[in-house]
Design a protein around this motif. Structure first.
Motif, PDB file in Angstrom:
ATOM      1  N   ALA A 139       0.835  -1.202   0.000  1.00  0.00           N
ATOM      2  CA  ALA A 139       0.000   0.000   0.000  1.00  0.00           C
ATOM      3  C   ALA A 139       0.869   1.250   0.000  1.00  0.00           C
ATOM      4  N   GLY A 140       1.966   1.229   0.759  1.00  0.00           N
ATOM      5  CA  GLY A 140       2.865   2.379   0.812  1.00  0.00           C
ATOM      6  C   GLY A 140       3.561   2.632  -0.506  1.00  0.00           C
ATOM      7  N   ILE A 141       4.004   1.550  -1.173  1.00  0.00           N
ATOM      8  CA  ILE A 141       4.647   1.682  -2.477  1.00  0.00           C
ATOM      9  C   ILE A 141       3.710   2.347  -3.467  1.00  0.00           C
ATOM     10  N   LEU A 142       2.473   1.851  -3.526  1.00  0.00           N
ATOM     11  CA  LEU A 142       1.511   2.368  -4.494  1.00  0.00           C
ATOM     12  C   LEU A 142       1.029   3.764  -4.125  1.00  0.00           C
ATOM     13  N   PHE A 143       0.821   4.001  -2.836  1.00  0.00           N
ATOM     14  CA  PHE A 143       0.305   5.300  -2.395  1.00  0.00           C
ATOM     15  C   PHE A 143       1.289   6.423  -2.698  1.00  0.00           C
ATOM     16  N   GLY A 144       2.579   6.146  -2.510  1.00  0.00           N
ATOM     17  CA  GLY A 144       3.589   7.160  -2.778  1.00  0.00           C
ATOM     18  C   GLY A 144       3.541   7.632  -4.215  1.00  0.00           C
ATOM     19  N   PHE A 145       3.250   6.711  -5.138  1.00  0.00           N
ATOM     20  CA  PHE A 145       3.117   7.098  -6.541  1.00  0.00           C
ATOM     21  C   PHE A 145       1.746   7.707  -6.822  1.00  0.00           C
ATOM     22  N   THR A 360       4.631   0.509   8.743  1.00  0.00           N
ATOM     23  CA  THR A 360       5.298   0.081   7.507  1.00  0.00           C
ATOM     24  C   THR A 360       4.831   0.927   6.331  1.00  0.00           C
ATOM     25  N   PHE A 361       3.526   1.157   6.270  1.00  0.00           N
ATOM     26  CA  PHE A 361       2.934   1.967   5.205  1.00  0.00           C
ATOM     27  C   PHE A 361       3.521   3.382   5.192  1.00  0.00           C
ATOM     28  N   LEU A 362       3.572   4.020   6.368  1.00  0.00           N
ATOM     29  CA  LEU A 362       4.048   5.402   6.451  1.00  0.00           C
ATOM     30  C   LEU A 362       5.512   5.521   6.030  1.00  0.00           C
ATOM     31  N   ILE A 363       6.340   4.597   6.496  1.00  0.00           N
ATOM     32  CA  ILE A 363       7.768   4.657   6.175  1.00  0.00           C
ATOM     33  C   ILE A 363       7.981   4.390   4.689  1.00  0.00           C
ATOM     34  N   THR A 364       7.275   3.400   4.152  1.00  0.00           N
ATOM     35  CA  THR A 364       7.415   3.075   2.735  1.00  0.00           C
ATOM     36  C   THR A 364       6.943   4.224   1.857  1.00  0.00           C
ATOM     37  N   ALA A 365       5.805   4.822   2.212  1.00  0.00           N
ATOM     38  CA  ALA A 365       5.252   5.917   1.404  1.00  0.00           C
ATOM     39  C   ALA A 365       6.084   7.184   1.504  1.00  0.00           C
ATOM     40  N   SER A 366       6.903   7.295   2.571  1.00  0.00           N
ATOM     41  CA  SER A 366       7.690   8.514   2.764  1.00  0.00           C
ATOM     42  C   SER A 366       8.766   8.688   1.698  1.00  0.00           C
TER      43      SER A 366
END
Length: 406
Positions: A139-145, A360-366
């Motif tokens: 979710a973080g990978i996709l959300f960041g984009f 995990t989501f927050l760190i990945t999306a950052s």
């Protein structure tokens, strides 16, 4: 030779318009959504049009040949493609690692898939990471984009607004075809507003470019490891679940091995890892493909054939896509990711240890980069650490309260 003739005869007798149409639609959805994300990755990495054309050739031929082979072998509609979360990883990394290192990371993932398939530990390996962590990472990978999807309102407000409105209507009326319709509408709007001559496009054959692999710790931890996790948990696991839900019982092991071998060959031309298609598999495996489950494998074969044709004419596909402004490409790719983002986020919040998944989501999306290693790796490491520490603390408190009760 006799067996080959028999298989060809069976394939012809089992063929149907509905199954062929399902396979065709699966390819169109892949080219309309994930391929646009791949184009965004190429732009982020500064890849040339020729290099991107080689990537498209590699992933199309790899997905096509494996779909044909596996579907005929098992007489099951096995639709292979490439990983959307994996391509978004490339966007996050940008030009921080070289294309040679990217290819090296792809080869590591391919080797890992083959080993996992040969060992038969797929299910146990997927279960090693808590689902909250894997869903939070994806979710973080996709959300960041996805956050960048609406940025085109500043540069192409008319086209972007119309496309968002059209997408809202299509997701209600024709949800399965929404992304394909949106891509067609985008070409029409761009042609009308910018006088783009779509009629000038000619058939252009593929021009594959070999890439010499290089291996580095940064690429291994920042790309290969997250890509392996997303491929197993975000592609193979749901893909096998879709097949099972439609009544097909088969082992994931040969699919992993074949996918790994194809991925290794594809990587040498810049193609990202080939995997079981989790998003488009339902087109081929569902009852809309054919009422008879024993004849739906034709959809997997048709999917593979169309992918191979797309690979051979990847030059034409790339020349068409590059006509779209970057803002429109980002929007279309972002809209195509809405459903996966919603699914991964919902699953994350519904899982045990949702708080660790959210971290995990927050760190990945950052999008942070530490020691030259990307955010997806650190998201998993910190999320797992948080999950284990909270679990240990809860266990200690529980044991203490039980001891006091005695």
């Amino acid at each position: 030779m006799a067996n080959a003739r028999l298989e060809a005869t069976n394939l012809l007798s089992d063929s149907s318009i509905s199954a062929a149409g399902a396979g065709l639609l699966a390819v169109f959805v892949s080219y309309a959504g994930p391929l646009l994300i791949y184009l965004s990755a190429a732009e982020a990495m500064g890849a040339s049009t020729a290099a991107f054309g080689s990537w498209v050739f590699a992933i199309s031929m790899s997905a096509g040949l494996t779909s044909i082979g596996l579907s005929i072998w098992f007489r099951v509609p096995v639709a292979m493609a490439w990983s959307a979360p994996g391509t978004v990883l490339l966007i996050a990394l940008g030009a921080s690692i070289s294309m040679q290192e990217v290819v090296g990371a792809y080869l590591i993932v391919a080797a890992a898939l083959i080993v996992i398939g040969l060992s038969g530990v797929f299910q146990r390996l997927v279960q090693m990471l808590p689902s909250a962590i894997t869903n939070g990472m994806m979710a973080g990978i996709l959300f960041g984009f996805g956050m960048k999807a609406a940025s085109g309102l500043a540069t192409e407000p008319f086209i972007v607004a119309l496309l968002i409105a059209a997408f809202a209507i299509c997701t209600v009326l024709v949800p399965r075809y929404a992304v394909v319709i949106l891509l067609g509408l985008a070409f029409v709007l761009v042609a009308l507003s910018q006088n783009t001559a779509l009629s000038s496009l000619d058939l252009a054959l593929a021009d594959p470019l070999l890439v010499r692999p290089e291996f580095s710790m940064e690429a291994t931890l920042g790309l290969a490891l997250p890509l392996l996790i997303t491929t197993l948990s975000g592609q193979y696991l749901p893909g096998m679940s879709i097949l099972s839900a439609n009544g097909y019982t088969m082992s994931a092991n040969p699919v992993l091995i074949v996918g790994g071998l194809a991925s290794a060959a594809s990587a040498l031309f810049g193609g990202i890892t080939t995997a079981l298609a989790s998003i488009t598999a339902s087109f081929c495996a569902g009852s809309n493909s054919h009422p008879d489950p024993d004849r739906r494998y034709v959809a997997g074969v048709a999917c593979g054939v169309v992918f191979c044709i797309g690979g051979l004419f990847s030059g034409t596909i790339v020349n068409a896509l590059v006509l779209l402004p970057s803002a429109v490409i980002a929007l279309l790719a972002g809209l195509a990711l809405l459903q996966p983002i919603l699914k991964f986020t919902t699953d994350m919040l519904a899982s045990e240890g949702a708080q660790s998944g959210l971290l995990t989501f927050l760190i990945t999306a950052s999008g942070l980069s530490l020691l030259g290693i990307g955010a997806a790796f650190w998201g998993v490491v910190i999320g797992v650490g948080f999950y284990l520490l909270t679990g240990l603390t809860q266990k200690l408190l529980h044991d203490r309260s039980e001891g006091a009760g005695r």
